[in-house]
Design a protein around this motif. Structure first.
Motif, PDB file in Angstrom:
ATOM      1  N   ARG A  90      -6.985  -6.162   6.701  1.00 33.83           N
ATOM      2  CA  ARG A  90      -5.825  -5.289   6.824  1.00 33.83           C
ATOM      3  C   ARG A  90      -5.849  -3.713   7.059  1.00 33.83           C
ATOM      4  O   ARG A  90      -6.681  -3.225   6.611  1.00 33.83           O
ATOM      5  CB  ARG A  90      -4.750  -5.643   5.758  1.00 33.83           C
ATOM      6  CG  ARG A  90      -5.307  -5.097   4.542  1.00 33.83           C
ATOM      7  CD  ARG A  90      -4.522  -5.949   3.185  1.00 33.83           C
ATOM      8  NE  ARG A  90      -5.259  -5.766   1.980  1.00 33.83           N
ATOM      9  CZ  ARG A  90      -4.615  -5.842   0.587  1.00 33.83           C
ATOM     10  NH1 ARG A  90      -3.321  -6.533   0.782  1.00 33.83           N
ATOM     11  NH2 ARG A  90      -5.269  -5.976  -0.093  1.00 33.83           N
ATOM     12  N   GLU A  91      -4.747  -3.149   8.007  1.00 32.10           N
ATOM     13  CA  GLU A  91      -4.935  -1.829   8.332  1.00 32.10           C
ATOM     14  C   GLU A  91      -4.340  -0.815   7.239  1.00 32.10           C
ATOM     15  O   GLU A  91      -4.745   0.135   7.129  1.00 32.10           O
ATOM     16  CB  GLU A  91      -4.037  -1.768   9.609  1.00 32.10           C
ATOM     17  CG  GLU A  91      -4.494  -2.341  10.768  1.00 32.10           C
ATOM     18  CD  GLU A  91      -3.300  -2.346  11.830  1.00 32.10           C
ATOM     19  OE1 GLU A  91      -3.349  -1.223  12.380  1.00 32.10           O
ATOM     20  OE2 GLU A  91      -2.341  -3.152  12.138  1.00 32.10           O
ATOM     21  N   TRP A  92      -3.487  -1.522   6.217  1.00 27.66           N
ATOM     22  CA  TRP A  92      -3.146  -0.754   5.149  1.00 27.66           C
ATOM     23  C   TRP A  92      -2.968  -1.473   3.920  1.00 27.66           C
ATOM     24  O   TRP A  92      -2.667  -2.890   4.100  1.00 27.66           O
ATOM     25  CB  TRP A  92      -1.783   0.163   5.313  1.00 27.66           C
ATOM     26  CG  TRP A  92      -0.730  -0.678   5.932  1.00 27.66           C
ATOM     27  CD1 TRP A  92       0.184  -1.494   5.186  1.00 27.66           C
ATOM     28  CD2 TRP A  92      -0.359  -1.002   7.217  1.00 27.66           C
ATOM     29  NE1 TRP A  92       0.870  -2.123   5.946  1.00 27.66           N
ATOM     30  CE2 TRP A  92       0.876  -1.904   7.256  1.00 27.66           C
ATOM     31  CE3 TRP A  92      -0.855  -0.410   8.481  1.00 27.66           C
ATOM     32  CZ2 TRP A  92       1.345  -2.286   8.264  1.00 27.66           C
ATOM     33  CZ3 TRP A  92      -0.057  -0.982   9.617  1.00 27.66           C
ATOM     34  CH2 TRP A  92       1.191  -1.839   9.509  1.00 27.66           C
ATOM     35  N   ILE A  93      -2.714  -0.886   2.747  1.00 30.77           N
ATOM     36  CA  ILE A  93      -2.699  -1.680   1.334  1.00 30.77           C
ATOM     37  C   ILE A  93      -1.280  -1.540   0.878  1.00 30.77           C
ATOM     38  O   ILE A  93      -0.476  -2.660   0.734  1.00 30.77           O
ATOM     39  CB  ILE A  93      -3.651  -1.325   0.609  1.00 30.77           C
ATOM     40  CG1 ILE A  93      -5.016  -1.960   1.054  1.00 30.77           C
ATOM     41  CG2 ILE A  93      -3.512  -2.182  -0.823  1.00 30.77           C
ATOM     42  CD1 ILE A  93      -6.512  -1.339  -0.001  1.00 30.77           C
ATOM     43  N   LEU A  94      -1.011  -0.260   0.897  1.00 30.70           N
ATOM     44  CA  LEU A  94       0.424   0.086   0.163  1.00 30.70           C
ATOM     45  C   LEU A  94       1.421  -0.072   1.494  1.00 30.70           C
ATOM     46  O   LEU A  94       0.975   0.574   2.464  1.00 30.70           O
ATOM     47  CB  LEU A  94       0.339   1.150  -0.769  1.00 30.70           C
ATOM     48  CG  LEU A  94      -0.675   1.516  -1.651  1.00 30.70           C
ATOM     49  CD1 LEU A  94      -0.629   2.979  -2.286  1.00 30.70           C
ATOM     50  CD2 LEU A  94      -0.678   0.379  -2.635  1.00 30.70           C
ATOM     51  N   SER A  95       2.685  -0.261   1.092  1.00 31.00           N
ATOM     52  CA  SER A  95       3.504  -0.583   2.301  1.00 31.00           C
ATOM     53  C   SER A  95       4.955  -0.087   1.694  1.00 31.00           C
ATOM     54  O   SER A  95       6.015  -0.469   2.470  1.00 31.00           O
ATOM     55  CB  SER A  95       3.478  -1.597   3.002  1.00 31.00           C
ATOM     56  OG  SER A  95       3.745  -2.786   2.067  1.00 31.00           O
ATOM     57  N   GLY A  96       5.197   0.169   0.521  1.00 29.45           N
ATOM     58  CA  GLY A  96       6.629   0.223  -0.150  1.00 29.45           C
ATOM     59  C   GLY A  96       7.231   1.464   0.271  1.00 29.45           C
ATOM     60  O   GLY A  96       6.669   2.489   0.710  1.00 29.45           O
TER      61      GLY A  96
END
Length: 265
Positions: free
Chosen positions: A74-80
């Protein structure tokens, strides 16, 4: 208690305000496109993953993209929304920029600037910007001004979106906290929030590199945005224990309240 309920006065929404979306979760980040009136919202709910939703002027959903990635690679982990800042449309409304904090392979925090297609929600490109917080894209679309944090010191920095080179715009030293920079329509000035002795106030970075205060009351003056005529700016300011929309001419110390919000989101 019964006494509190007896004395409690319900605040009614002013007739000039209308609910566009009744539920956007428990935390959200939002910005508006001056070109076409579209709104971009990063939001999450108690039982809903983080989404990026863009609505057209009439409130219809242009797209709503799930930002929570699960599969390896995945390109990123955190997304909030709590890790995102600086949502900013380009002048023509075709692109959306935002800064998202993420974690790297060593579990250290880092910030990335995203370039998003405002028609489809596709993330077109990202830039790593160290320990940065979001700001705004320049009017010509060639740069992005953000806050670079080094230890206890924050400064304004301009990222060239073609070359990837950075240019420091301020050179503060010591314990300095900055927030929410916004570039003027002519691209020559930046209004931003800076924490002073009394609290958060607005400051202006001039074309010559000088910095001067625009407010000095410490009433949580934050999230300034330039208005069309380039001589006025609007921002949030505490009034009656709530954040209210306020506006004034640049250099005019007399601010005018422009709204009556029941609560600040």
């Amino acid at each position: 208690s019964a006494d509190v309920k007896k004395e409690l006065v319900k605040r009614e929404r002013p007739a000039t305000q209308a609910v566009v979306v009744p539920e956007v979760g428990y935390i959200a980040r939002m910005t508006l496109s001056p070109q076409d009136g579209a709104t971009a919202l990063v939001h999450t709910g108690r039982e809903e993953t983080s989404h990026l939703t863009v609505r057209d002027r009439d409130g219809s959903v242009r797209f709503s993209r799930n930002l929570t990635l699960l599969l390896p690679g995945r390109e990123w982990i955190l997304s909030g929304p709590s890790v995102m800042s600086g949502l900013s449309f380009t002048r023509d409304g075709s692109l959306l920029y935002l800064v998202a904090v993420d974690v790297d392979s060593q579990s250290s925090y880092l910030s990335r600037l995203w370039r998003v297609d405002a028609r489809t929600g596709e993330v077109l490109r990202t830039w790593e910007i160290g320990d940065g917080m979001g700001g705004s894209v320049t009017p010509d679309g060639t740069g992005y001004v953000y806050i670079d944090v080094q230890g206890d010191t924050a400064n304004l920095v301009r990222l060239n979106l073609e070359s990837g080179q950075t240019e420091p715009l301020t050179r503060f030293e010591g314990h300095i906290s900055l927030g929410a920079p916004a570039v003027s329509p002519d691209g020559q000035r930046v209004v931003f929030s800076m924490r002073g002795p009394a609290g958060w106030d607005l400051a202006l970075l001039g074309q010559d590199g000088s910095v001067r205060w625009l407010t000095r009351d410490g009433l949580f003056n934050y999230s300034a945005r330039w208005m069309d005529d380039d001589l006025r700016h609007a921002w949030h300011r505490r009034a009656e224990r709530r954040q209210q929309d306020t506006h004034a001419e640049v250099g005019n110390p007399h601010a005018q309240r422009a709204a009556d919000h029941r609560q600040h989101d």
